[in-house]
Design a protein around this motif. Structure first.
Motif, mmCIF file in Angstrom:
data_model
loop_
_atom_site.group_PDB
_atom_site.id
_atom_site.type_symbol
_atom_site.label_atom_id
_atom_site.label_comp_id
_atom_site.label_asym_id
_atom_site.label_seq_id
_atom_site.Cartn_x
_atom_site.Cartn_y
_atom_site.Cartn_z
ATOM 1 N N LYS A 111 81.136 17.277 -32.279
ATOM 2 C CA LYS A 111 79.783 17.833 -32.208
ATOM 3 C C LYS A 111 79.730 19.224 -32.816
ATOM 4 C CE LYS A 111 78.486 15.233 -28.056
ATOM 5 N NZ LYS A 111 79.706 14.955 -27.276
ATOM 6 N N LYS A 129 86.774 11.113 -33.230
ATOM 7 C CA LYS A 129 86.439 9.686 -33.399
ATOM 8 C C LYS A 129 86.637 8.877 -32.113
ATOM 9 C CE LYS A 129 87.748 9.816 -38.251
ATOM 10 N NZ LYS A 129 88.974 9.761 -39.045
ATOM 11 N N VAL A 130 87.098 9.530 -31.049
ATOM 12 C CA VAL A 130 87.369 8.810 -29.799
ATOM 13 C C VAL A 130 86.075 8.664 -28.991
ATOM 14 C CG1 VAL A 130 88.684 8.877 -27.644
ATOM 15 C CG2 VAL A 130 89.728 9.670 -29.771
ATOM 16 N N SER A 131 85.877 7.501 -28.364
ATOM 17 C CA SER A 131 84.634 7.266 -27.621
ATOM 18 C C SER A 131 84.496 8.244 -26.458
ATOM 19 C CB SER A 131 84.589 5.828 -27.095
ATOM 20 O OG SER A 131 85.450 5.707 -25.978
ATOM 21 N N ALA A 132 83.232 8.530 -26.094
ATOM 22 C CA ALA A 132 82.945 9.569 -25.106
ATOM 23 C C ALA A 132 83.612 9.289 -23.761
ATOM 24 C CB ALA A 132 81.439 9.710 -24.934
ATOM 25 N N TRP A 133 83.600 8.027 -23.323
ATOM 26 C CA TRP A 133 84.145 7.740 -21.986
ATOM 27 C C TRP A 133 85.665 7.834 -21.966
ATOM 28 C CZ3 TRP A 133 87.530 3.802 -20.908
ATOM 29 C CH2 TRP A 133 87.613 2.750 -21.827
ATOM 30 N N LEU A 134 86.304 7.501 -23.086
ATOM 31 C CA LEU A 134 87.775 7.597 -23.126
ATOM 32 C C LEU A 134 88.257 9.043 -23.088
ATOM 33 C CD1 LEU A 134 89.548 5.135 -25.600
ATOM 34 C CD2 LEU A 134 90.228 5.761 -23.288
ATOM 35 N N ARG A 135 87.386 9.956 -23.536
ATOM 36 C CA ARG A 135 87.785 11.360 -23.561
ATOM 37 C C ARG A 135 88.018 11.905 -22.148
ATOM 38 N NH1 ARG A 135 83.800 14.096 -28.096
ATOM 39 N NH2 ARG A 135 84.071 12.474 -29.673
ATOM 40 N N LYS A 176 95.024 6.632 -37.343
ATOM 41 C CA LYS A 176 94.036 5.771 -36.688
ATOM 42 C C LYS A 176 94.533 5.251 -35.344
ATOM 43 C CE LYS A 176 95.425 1.821 -39.453
ATOM 44 N NZ LYS A 176 95.172 0.716 -40.295
ATOM 45 N N THR A 178 94.696 7.403 -30.478
ATOM 46 C CA THR A 178 94.343 7.145 -29.081
ATOM 47 C C THR A 178 95.424 6.356 -28.360
ATOM 48 O OG1 THR A 178 92.058 7.081 -29.807
ATOM 49 C CG2 THR A 178 92.486 6.328 -27.577
#
Lengths: 106, 245
Positions: free
Chosen positions: A27, B96-102, B128, B131
């Protein structure tokens, strides 16, 4: 009960600093100077921890062979520098620590 | 993004030396905490929900000296600020990591996982399987920490003087073997040297403020001396960016 509140507080205060940068990733773009600075984080922080836990025993700077932590760290440093082999460096560091401890009691 | 099992296991494998070094730390934590008079549930809850070795140690030490809870919490926060620096330096990989995995990834960020993961990042910038590698390292570290905390707690009830064995040396040795391979040019060495000297000068500062101060000074020295290399790298990166656009 209040002990559980302490743990809850600790959990939040530990998680938040870890999460903020992760949450912001993608972001905001980090200026090159900052990302340069961040690349020095591991060296800087870990070196401070190493020095503070090896050179300082019982809140005093100890630079003698009585400081077994220091000897072990120096052994690990040179083994790591010369061989680049992490397992070997950790192993020889630990062996030197145990030998120093054993000798000082003998 | 598919999670590669092979990369996951590779992450776990690469963290193994550091986990072996962290094991005594977990043992000592468990032993100290139980001998401090905390209940078994509290000892384990701290490892399960806080999962930060340094914070847990500081807390036990401060509880021993009957420190007020707000002071303990403030200290925990300061001790953890270095994780903020760690997390910030991994931001490009997290984009590039999804929000919930963060969320779990942030929770599992430790010295050990950071050291392992940033080593891989320094070798391959565009990864790639980042994660999978991260999770392999983090989950292995987390389960080991819980196991050794529990073992320390159990042994600690039988061997009360375990803390005088000097087991913390393993962690220091491990940190040495993390830092040495990172010292590639004179700016890196200058950064480490500054950190070391400043660490000695500031060790008596309260609540690890010396740690933060020394880190910032050392980083500044590294940036100042590494500037020539950096401008070249930045120029190359900018070129790559314009190509991609």
């Amino acid at each position: 009960m209040s002990d559980w509140l302490l743990i809850a507080g600790m959990a939040v205060l530990t998680f938040v600093p870890r999460y903020i940068p992760f949450g912001l990733a993608g972001k905001v773009t980090i200026p090159p100077l900052i990302s340069q600075a961040l690349s020095y984080v591991p060296i800087a922080v870990l070196t401070v921890i190493i020095v503070q836990t090896t050179l300082i025993r019982d809140r005093e700077v100890v630079l003698t062979v009585q400081n077994h932590h220091l000897i072990a760290a120096i052994v690990a440093f040179f083994v790591s520098l010369m061989t680049k082999h992490q397992f070997l460096a950790i192993g020889l560091g630990l062996v030197s620590f145990l030998m120093m401890k054993w000798l000082s009691f003998g | 993004m598919p999670l590669s099992t092979r990369t996951f296991l590779l992450g776990a494998r690469d963290t193994t030396p550091l986990i072996i070094a962290a094991a005594p730390f977990g043992l000592v934590y468990g032993a100290l905490a139980i001998n401090q008079g905390l209940s078994e549930a509290l000892v384990m809850a701290m490892s399960i929900f806080v999962f930060a070795g340094a914070s847990q140690f500081v807390t036990i030490a401060l509880l021993a000296s009957a420190t007020a809870f707000p002071v303990i919490l403030a200290t925990v926060f300061i001790v953890n600020l270095r994780h903020m620096l760690y997390a910030a330096s991994l931001m490009p990989q997290l984009a590039k990591v999804s929000a919930w995995l963060r969320i779990p990834m942030a929770f599992w960020l430790t010295d050990e996982t950071f050291a392992t993961v940033s080593n891989r990042v320094s070798r391959a910038k565009d990864d790639k399987h980042f994660t999978a590698y991260y999770l392999g390292s983090a989950i292995f570290m987390y389960s080991s920490w819980l196991f050794f905390s529990w073992l320390g707690m159990t042994l600690g009830q039988k061997i009360p003087d375990i803390k005088s064995w000097g087991l913390d040396v393993a962690m220091v040795i491990a940190f040495v073997t993390i830092v040495v391979p990172l010292l590639k040019n004179y700016a890196d060495w200058a950064c480490a040297l500054t950190a070391g000297v400043s660490a000695i000068l500031t060790y008596h500062w309260p609540h690890q403020t010396g740690l933060l101060f020394s880190s910032f000074i050392a980083i500044a020295v590294g940036v100042a001396l590494g500037y020539k290399n950096n401008t070249v790298i930045t120029a190359i990166k900018t070129k790559e960016k314009t190509k991609n656009v």
